[in-house]
Design a protein around this motif. Structure first.
Motif, short mmCIF file in Angstrom:
data_model
loop_
_atom_site.label_atom_id
_atom_site.label_comp_id
_atom_site.label_asym_id
_atom_site.label_seq_id
_atom_site.Cartn_x
_atom_site.Cartn_y
_atom_site.Cartn_z
N ARG A 1 0.82 -1.10 -0.18
CA ARG A 1 -0.14 0.09 0.04
C ARG A 1 0.88 1.41 0.13
O ARG A 1 0.54 2.19 -0.81
CB ARG A 1 -1.02 -0.02 1.28
N THR A 2 1.93 1.07 0.69
CA THR A 2 2.82 2.70 0.94
C THR A 2 3.36 2.73 -0.31
O THR A 2 3.35 3.88 -0.87
CB THR A 2 3.94 2.20 1.91
N LEU A 3 3.95 1.67 -1.19
CA LEU A 3 4.61 2.12 -2.42
C LEU A 3 3.64 2.37 -3.52
O LEU A 3 3.98 3.39 -4.27
CB LEU A 3 5.35 0.75 -2.83
N LYS A 4 2.44 1.69 -3.51
CA LYS A 4 1.24 2.31 -4.62
C LYS A 4 0.83 3.60 -4.11
O LYS A 4 0.06 4.10 -5.13
CB LYS A 4 0.11 1.17 -4.59
N MET A 5 0.80 4.15 -2.90
CA MET A 5 0.23 5.48 -2.75
C MET A 5 1.29 6.31 -1.99
O MET A 5 1.04 7.18 -1.56
CB MET A 5 -0.94 5.29 -1.87
N TYR A 6 2.46 6.15 -2.52
CA TYR A 6 3.68 6.80 -1.92
C TYR A 6 3.39 8.32 -2.07
O TYR A 6 3.74 8.93 -0.86
CB TYR A 6 5.06 6.20 -2.81
N LYS A 7 3.44 8.71 -3.40
CA LYS A 7 3.33 10.30 -3.41
C LYS A 7 2.39 10.86 -2.49
O LYS A 7 2.48 12.05 -1.81
CB LYS A 7 3.02 10.78 -4.84
N ASP A 8 1.02 10.22 -2.43
CA ASP A 8 0.16 10.94 -1.49
C ASP A 8 0.41 10.61 -0.24
O ASP A 8 -0.03 11.83 0.64
CB ASP A 8 -1.33 9.98 -1.70
N PHE A 9 1.08 9.65 0.23
CA PHE A 9 1.68 9.58 1.71
C PHE A 9 2.57 10.73 2.11
O PHE A 9 2.44 11.24 3.22
CB PHE A 9 2.23 8.24 2.14
N THR A 10 3.51 10.98 1.19
CA THR A 10 4.42 11.95 1.64
C THR A 10 3.96 13.66 1.63
O THR A 10 4.51 14.21 2.31
CB THR A 10 5.49 12.15 0.45
N LYS A 11 2.68 13.63 1.17
CA LYS A 11 2.03 14.91 1.53
C LYS A 11 0.88 15.10 2.40
O LYS A 11 0.13 16.07 2.78
CB LYS A 11 1.38 15.16 0.02
N ALA A 12 0.59 13.80 3.18
CA ALA A 12 -0.48 13.61 4.39
C ALA A 12 -0.44 14.09 5.49
O ALA A 12 -1.11 14.24 6.22
CB ALA A 12 -0.80 12.19 4.26
#
Length: 424
Positions: free
Chosen positions: A331-342
């Motif tokens: 999940r972290t890899l597939k949503m990586y960019k969104d996580f960095t901004k969360a």
């Protein structure tokens, strides 16, 4: 009837087991370790063992019900096969139990548990005596995740993972949102949305959906499904005893449900305005040494951002120290960019480790050091590699000071850290 539940400590299967026990069945079960949920099950007279080698499965079991986390080659399932004991997954078994009854199903990417809890509170307080299955523990249910009612309605949390919710036959659906998750199973956002379309089409012709029609993903799903809709955006945004715009939007869905069930708006508003949250949903564990400790289940970037925003709104002048345990490398890899901004809104963020829920999907691993640097840049936060939960706990004890808010987020073992920090 003698039932055996493999993975009985799960939040869904534990509720199913309790309902079956309350219905008069003889219930056994197993899990890999004990927990407050398994202790509660034992207190109900359910036989629970913490070994899963097949030794706890009685030979005369009538049905084995297994958690989605229990694979076909697990020892208990292999023994059941050898003994010709019928097997059903948890969603299949729950669907069997509810078949022929009026079912209100709450589905969506985020907010299912909180919305189910709000709806359950409303139906209980207005005398509708519902049966409830919810993925959290509720104060209104004496700290439990289930209720056996005698009214005409059941209300359940309906999970989309592996299209599990297609095992249910709903009368009314509450759709919270539909922006995508579980891409270890779903091939794309279109595949994900298609599962919801398929679920909504299970409604009878007179069935109805309540959702936010201002949400483009929800609107598209409803239009494709061709079912009647009650637009929650037409309902007022009421104030609750728990923070966050997302919670108020969840309450709109329940106000729309109240309208469908002919519950007066004033009565519904009074019930919902008293809602103060549930277990692991911005749950305040305590305030120790002037530090407020909050435990939250957020594990998707949109959930994280909504939780951080809500806590910042509730504690505008306090330093927020957040600990986030990502739930699976996949999940972290597939949503990586969104996580960095969360994480915008936190002051310090610590990533202790990556929780591995299903080893079979973890084909690639997150570089936590790089992840932390990317979060620091994307969210403008002091982000740190915590190494492990144990190391993170030591770090927290060194840096926390009176007036801080400690926000622990994730769907894995992070909750144990929150509990320990609240007891120090």
């Amino acid at each position: 009837m003698k039932l055996y539940c493999s993975g009985i400590g799960g939040i869904g299967l534990s509720a199913y087991a309790s309902l079956q026990k309350a219905a008069g069945h003889d219930v056994y079960g197993s899990d890999r370790c004990g927990s407050p949920l398994t202790l509660d099950l034992k207190g109900q007279g359910i036989h629970v063992v913490t070994v899963q080698d097949g030794s706890g499965l009685p030979d005369d079991t009538d049905l084995l019900v297994y958690s989605e986390a229990i694979p076909e080659d697990a020892q208990e399932r292999k023994k059941a096969t050898a003994l010709h004991i019928p097997q059903r997954s948890y969603p299949q078994a729950l669907g069997d139990t509810l078949r022929g009854k009026k079912t209100i199903a709450v589905c969506g990417t985020h907010g299912k548990s909180s919305t189910t809890a709000m709806a359950a509170r409303l139906l209980v307080e207005t005398g509708m005596d519902p049966t409830v299955v919810v993925g959290t523990k509720m104060k209104e249910l004496d700290g439990r995740n289930w209720r056996k009612g005698n009214g005409e309605y059941s209300i359940i949390e309906a999970c989309e993972y592996r299209r599990s919710f297609l095992n249910y036959d709903p009368t009314i659906i509450l759709l919270t949102n539909c922006d995508g998750d579980h891409f270890d199973y779903f091939k794309s956002k279109e595949d994900y949305a298609g599962a919801f379309v398929e679920f909504l089409r299970k409604l009878p012709e007179e069935g109805i959906v309540t959702t936010h029609m201002g949400d483009p993903e929800c609107r598209d799903v409803v239009i494709q499904a061709g079912r009647a809709v009650k637009d929650a955006d037409t309902c007022p945004l009421i104030t609750l005893n728990t923070p966050g715009l997302h919670m108020r939007q969840n309450a709109q869905l329940v106000l729309a449900l109240a309208s469908v069930l002919n519950i007066p708006l004033e009565e519904a508003t009074k019930s919902l305005s008293g809602f103060s949250g549930t277990w692991r949903r911005m749950e305040v564990k305590g305030e120790i040494g002037g530090v407020a400790v909050i435990d939250d289940y957020a594990h998707h970037p949109k959930e994280v951002a909504a939780t951080v925003s809500a806590i910042r709104g509730a504690y505008p002048s306090r330093r927020i120290v957040a600990v986030f345990q990502p739930h699976t490398h996949d999940r972290t890899l597939k949503m990586y960019k969104d996580f960095t901004k969360a994480f915008t809104g936190t002051d310090i963020l610590i990533i202790p480790d990556i929780y591995v829920a299903r080893a079979d999907i973890e084909h690639n691993h997150v570089d936590v050091g790089r992840f932390v640097k990317d979060i620091a840049k994307g969210s403008n936060v002091d982000a740190r590699n915590g190494i492990s939960l144990e190391e993170t706990e030591h770090t927290l004890k060194a840096i926390l000071r009176g007036g801080d808010v400690l926000l622990c987020m994730g769907a894995g073992t992070i909750t144990s850290l929150a509990s320990r920090m609240a007891e120090r």
